[in-house]
Structure formats: C-alpha cells, structure tokens
Design a protein around this motif. Structure first.
Motif, PDB file in Angstrom:
ATOM      1  N   SER A 154      14.696 -13.390 -13.931  1.00  0.00           N
ATOM      2  CA  SER A 154      15.202 -14.082 -15.136  1.00  0.00           C
ATOM      3  C   SER A 154      14.206 -15.112 -15.641  1.00  0.00           C
ATOM      4  N   THR A 155      13.637 -15.892 -14.709  1.00  0.00           N
ATOM      5  CA  THR A 155      12.658 -16.910 -15.108  1.00  0.00           C
ATOM      6  C   THR A 155      11.428 -16.250 -15.725  1.00  0.00           C
ATOM      7  N   SER A 176      17.626 -19.960 -22.366  1.00  0.00           N
ATOM      8  CA  SER A 176      18.860 -19.994 -21.580  1.00  0.00           C
ATOM      9  C   SER A 176      18.766 -19.058 -20.370  1.00  0.00           C
ATOM     10  N   ILE A 177      18.208 -17.851 -20.586  1.00  0.00           N
ATOM     11  CA  ILE A 177      18.045 -16.877 -19.492  1.00  0.00           C
ATOM     12  C   ILE A 177      17.138 -17.470 -18.410  1.00  0.00           C
ATOM     13  N   SER A 178      16.066 -18.124 -18.853  1.00  0.00           N
ATOM     14  CA  SER A 178      15.121 -18.737 -17.922  1.00  0.00           C
ATOM     15  C   SER A 178      15.796 -19.835 -17.094  1.00  0.00           C
ATOM     16  N   HIS A 179      16.597 -20.679 -17.747  1.00  0.00           N
ATOM     17  CA  HIS A 179      17.296 -21.749 -17.024  1.00  0.00           C
ATOM     18  C   HIS A 179      18.338 -21.193 -16.063  1.00  0.00           C
ATOM     19  N   LEU A 180      18.988 -20.086 -16.459  1.00  0.00           N
ATOM     20  CA  LEU A 180      19.962 -19.451 -15.564  1.00  0.00           C
ATOM     21  C   LEU A 180      19.291 -18.992 -14.271  1.00  0.00           C
ATOM     22  N   GLY A 181      18.023 -18.567 -14.389  1.00  0.00           N
ATOM     23  CA  GLY A 181      17.260 -18.182 -13.205  1.00  0.00           C
ATOM     24  C   GLY A 181      17.129 -19.347 -12.230  1.00  0.00           C
ATOM     25  N   TRP A 182      16.828 -20.537 -12.777  1.00  0.00           N
ATOM     26  CA  TRP A 182      16.718 -21.738 -11.932  1.00  0.00           C
ATOM     27  C   TRP A 182      18.054 -22.058 -11.274  1.00  0.00           C
ATOM     28  N   MET A 183      19.155 -21.849 -12.022  1.00  0.00           N
ATOM     29  CA  MET A 183      20.481 -22.143 -11.442  1.00  0.00           C
ATOM     30  C   MET A 183      20.829 -21.152 -10.336  1.00  0.00           C
ATOM     31  N   ALA A 184      20.494 -19.869 -10.557  1.00  0.00           N
ATOM     32  CA  ALA A 184      20.889 -18.826  -9.601  1.00  0.00           C
ATOM     33  C   ALA A 184      20.115 -18.929  -8.294  1.00  0.00           C
ATOM     34  N   ILE A 185      18.862 -19.370  -8.365  1.00  0.00           N
ATOM     35  CA  ILE A 185      18.014 -19.337  -7.156  1.00  0.00           C
ATOM     36  C   ILE A 185      18.494 -20.339  -6.096  1.00  0.00           C
ATOM     37  N   ILE A 186      19.139 -21.408  -6.534  1.00  0.00           N
ATOM     38  CA  ILE A 186      19.530 -22.471  -5.604  1.00  0.00           C
ATOM     39  C   ILE A 186      21.008 -22.390  -5.250  1.00  0.00           C
ATOM     40  N   LEU A 187      21.723 -21.457  -5.884  1.00  0.00           N
ATOM     41  CA  LEU A 187      23.187 -21.378  -5.773  1.00  0.00           C
ATOM     42  C   LEU A 187      23.687 -21.301  -4.331  1.00  0.00           C
ATOM     43  N   LEU A 254      13.905 -33.338 -13.964  1.00  0.00           N
ATOM     44  CA  LEU A 254      14.690 -33.706 -12.784  1.00  0.00           C
ATOM     45  C   LEU A 254      15.279 -32.499 -12.035  1.00  0.00           C
ATOM     46  N   PRO A 255      16.061 -31.596 -12.715  1.00  0.00           N
ATOM     47  CA  PRO A 255      16.630 -30.474 -11.955  1.00  0.00           C
ATOM     48  C   PRO A 255      15.560 -29.581 -11.322  1.00  0.00           C
ATOM     49  N   LYS A 256      14.452 -29.355 -12.038  1.00  0.00           N
ATOM     50  CA  LYS A 256      13.393 -28.491 -11.496  1.00  0.00           C
ATOM     51  C   LYS A 256      12.765 -29.109 -10.250  1.00  0.00           C
ATOM     52  N   TRP A 257      12.560 -30.394 -10.305  1.00  0.00           N
ATOM     53  CA  TRP A 257      11.997 -31.128  -9.170  1.00  0.00           C
ATOM     54  C   TRP A 257      12.914 -30.997  -7.955  1.00  0.00           C
ATOM     55  N   LEU A 258      14.223 -31.247  -8.172  1.00  0.00           N
ATOM     56  CA  LEU A 258      15.196 -31.181  -7.079  1.00  0.00           C
ATOM     57  C   LEU A 258      15.303 -29.774  -6.503  1.00  0.00           C
ATOM     58  N   ILE A 259      15.257 -28.755  -7.383  1.00  0.00           N
ATOM     59  CA  ILE A 259      15.364 -27.364  -6.925  1.00  0.00           C
ATOM     60  C   ILE A 259      14.143 -26.989  -6.092  1.00  0.00           C
ATOM     61  N   ILE A 260      12.949 -27.352  -6.571  1.00  0.00           N
ATOM     62  CA  ILE A 260      11.720 -27.045  -5.816  1.00  0.00           C
ATOM     63  C   ILE A 260      11.750 -27.747  -4.456  1.00  0.00           C
ATOM     64  N   GLN A 261      12.252 -28.978  -4.443  1.00  0.00           N
ATOM     65  CA  GLN A 261      12.353 -29.744  -3.195  1.00  0.00           C
ATOM     66  C   GLN A 261      13.296 -29.030  -2.210  1.00  0.00           C
ATOM     67  N   GLU A 262      14.460 -28.581  -2.716  1.00  0.00           N
ATOM     68  CA  GLU A 262      15.448 -27.905  -1.869  1.00  0.00           C
ATOM     69  C   GLU A 262      14.907 -26.568  -1.345  1.00  0.00           C
ATOM     70  N   LEU A 277       5.480 -21.631 -11.435  1.00  0.00           N
ATOM     71  CA  LEU A 277       4.407 -21.088 -12.285  1.00  0.00           C
ATOM     72  C   LEU A 277       4.986 -20.308 -13.464  1.00  0.00           C
ATOM     73  N   LEU A 278       6.091 -19.585 -13.206  1.00  0.00           N
ATOM     74  CA  LEU A 278       6.708 -18.811 -14.284  1.00  0.00           C
ATOM     75  C   LEU A 278       7.308 -19.711 -15.360  1.00  0.00           C
ATOM     76  N   SER A 279       7.733 -20.921 -14.966  1.00  0.00           N
ATOM     77  CA  SER A 279       8.305 -21.820 -15.982  1.00  0.00           C
ATOM     78  C   SER A 279       7.225 -22.342 -16.932  1.00  0.00           C
ATOM     79  N   LEU A 280       5.937 -22.172 -16.557  1.00  0.00           N
ATOM     80  CA  LEU A 280       4.849 -22.561 -17.468  1.00  0.00           C
ATOM     81  C   LEU A 280       4.830 -21.678 -18.717  1.00  0.00           C
ATOM     82  N   LEU A 281       5.263 -20.422 -18.541  1.00  0.00           N
ATOM     83  CA  LEU A 281       5.352 -19.524 -19.711  1.00  0.00           C
ATOM     84  C   LEU A 281       6.320 -20.107 -20.728  1.00  0.00           C
ATOM     85  N   GLY A 282       7.461 -20.597 -20.218  1.00  0.00           N
ATOM     86  CA  GLY A 282       8.444 -21.229 -21.099  1.00  0.00           C
ATOM     87  C   GLY A 282       7.861 -22.449 -21.773  1.00  0.00           C
ATOM     88  N   LEU A 283       7.119 -23.245 -20.989  1.00  0.00           N
ATOM     89  CA  LEU A 283       6.512 -24.463 -21.534  1.00  0.00           C
ATOM     90  C   LEU A 283       5.637 -24.138 -22.741  1.00  0.00           C
TER      91      LEU A 283
END
Length: 327
Positions: A154-155, A176-187, A254-262, A277-283
C-alpha cells in the motif's frame, strides 16, 4: 437524514461486541453515503456510487461469511474472540476491501474522483473509522505476515501511483492508501499506535479538503492560480501538505517516527527501512502540490494578478483545523 445515518452506523459498529451488529452498522453507513456520492447527478458521480455500492456490498458479505465461519467452529459471535485462522484471513480481506488497502485499492481513487470534495472528505476519514475499529478489536488474532505484505504494498503503490496524477482528489486518494499502509503495518504489534496515526491523519486531511473546497481547486492547473484567491490560505496549504507528507517538525512526522521506533523494537528494522524509503515517493508529490500552490507563477498579465471578485470569507473552523494540523 444521511448524515444522521452515518453517525448512527458508525456508532453501532464501534460500540458493538456482536458480529451481526457490527455488520448492520457497516451496511447503514454504506446506504447513507450513497445519496451523498450521487447527489450531483453527473454520470461520473453515478458511476462512483455504483462502484462504491458493489465493492462495499461484496466486502460486507465476506465479513458476514467470516464471522459465520467463526461462529460455526467456536459457537460464539463475540468480535474479540475471532480465533479460527480461516475466519481471520477472510476478515482481513473483507476489511482491506472496505478500507482500500492494496491489492483491493482500485475502487478508491475512482470513487473519490467522482464525488465532491466534502463527500470525499467523509469517504477518506469518517467512513474508515468503523472498519479500522473492527481490525483493532480483532488485532491479537490477525496474521502479521499478511498485514505487513499488504501494508508495504500500500505504501509503495500510494507513492508510485500518486506521482503521475494531476487531479487533486486522486492524489489525496493515493495519499490515503499510503497512510493506511502505515496504519496496517503496526496494527498487530501496537494497536493504539494505529489509532493515533488514524486520528492524526484525519486531523491533517480535513483542513486540506476544506481548503481545496474553499479555493475551488480540483486540478494542478487551477492550483497554480489558487494563490490569487486567498493568499494566506494557500500559504498555509503548503505547510499542511508537508505535514501530511510527514516532514519534521510538523505533526505528520510524529506517527511515522513512533511506528518506525516500534518496528525497530520488534526487530523489523529492514521493514521499517523499506516503508520509510517508500514514503519518500509520497513526499515528492506533496512537494509538487505545495510548489504548484505557492511558488509557481502562471503566465498572466498584471491585471490578472489578483482575483478581486472572489469571496474572501473563510470559515472559522478551517482556521482551527489548519492550526492544529501544522502545530
């Protein structure tokens, strides 16, 4: 009536502990949003409503099937007691279809493109809350490998597909699809972090949709002349887009930092590196949007530098949301 039904459907799903009640809430939600999507009576809107209905109906049927299978094997309908592996797999698939996670994402950009910005805002935020709640309730029994694969895909796709778009609604859909990827990976590892990410995503997306609605911008070409309408609003739009991209020190980081930390704590450093690295495409495409909104000057004569006919009044709640999203 539609808005009340939306609240009712969401509340039923979020507060229920029985699968049938959760399914009922999701169905009420689907039926409530359909008139809002097709309100403009444009062929594109009707097409979007039809696509949305077919996808959501299929996902709801699959969700009911997974809960029935679980009830058949375990003898109870409690949402938190989803223990049968096949049911878990079917539920993950059903909720992924409802949310628009890869590989079930094809309907989401098309539907968002066919609706108005205000309905698109509901689709991207409020209607994602009940399915995410179901995932949170069943998170201990879900398959981490499947979720991780879908999240990384998704990301990646959210970034790649967004690069080629000129329509702001489609760009926001892929975002939105990209952010859902971040949510799903840490679920599976930290469900509360998924919820924080979702709340912050909503907080950042709401002002962007409201701003685009205020300055009547649907394409990148109109984005470059938007600064002539309400200059301060387009200047803050740049900050909001960078916040959504996850650029420090703005909220979205903030959420990306916390997710990477977890993920690092869970010894998933390679996965964390890939998703970062994939979120850089979004950036890149957020930067392009921000650049179009505030830095480029379209070819025009001096007389047309200011659009004096436009309505300058901005709503108070837009200002509030903007402040919160970039703090």
């Amino acid at each position: 009536l539609s808005i009340t039904s939306l609240f009712l459907g969401s509340t039923i799903t979020i507060t229920s502990n029985h699968w049938i009640m959760a399914w009922t809430g999701l169905e009420i939600n689907t039926l409530a949003i359909l008139p809002l999507i097709s309100k403009s009576h444009h062929p594109r809107a009707i097409e979007a409503a039809t696509k949305y209905f077919l996808v959501q109906a299929a996902a709801s049927a699959l969700l009911l099937f997974s809960s029935m299978t679980n009830a058949w094997y375990t003898g109870q309908w409690d949402i938190t007691q989803l223990t049968h592996p096949t049911s878990c797999m079917l539920l993950t698939t059903a909720v992924s279809i409802k949310l628009g996670l890869v590989p079930f994402h094809f309907w989401f950009p098309e539907v968002l493109q066919g609706t108005s910005l205000t309905t698109g805002l509901l689709l991207a935020t409020a209607l994602k809350f009940p399915p995410i709640t179901l995932l949170l309730l069943t998170s201990p029994s879900l398959n981490p490998t499947l979720l991780t694969i879908m999240a990384v895909a998704s990301t990646a796709l959210g970034g790649w597909a967004g690069l080629n778009q000129t329509q702001t609604r489609k760009i926001l859909a892929f975002s939105s699809i990209s952010h859902l990827g971040w949510m799903a990976i840490i679920l599976v590892y930290n469900p509360k972090l998924t919820l924080i990410t979702f709340y912050l995503y909503c907080l950042m997306t709401i002002p962007i949709f409201l701003t685009l609605n205020t300055i009547k911008t649907l394409k990148l070409t109109t984005m470059s002349t938007a600064w002539t309408k309400i200059p301060p609003l387009t200047a803050t739009l740049m900050l909001m887009l960078l916040s959504l991209a996850g650029l420090p020190p703005l909220t979205g980081f903030l959420p990306k930092w916390l997710i990477i930390q977890e993920l690092t704590k869970q010894e998933m450093t390679p996965t964390a590196t890939i998703i970062a690295l994939l979120s850089l495409l979004g950036l890149f495409f957020y930067l392009r949007l921000a650049y179009c909104a505030t830095i480029t000057l379209p070819p025009n004569s001096i007389n047309h530098m200011k659009q004096w006919q436009t309505n300058k009044s901005t709503k108070m709640f837009i200002t509030t949301f903007i402040t919160l999203s970039i703090m």
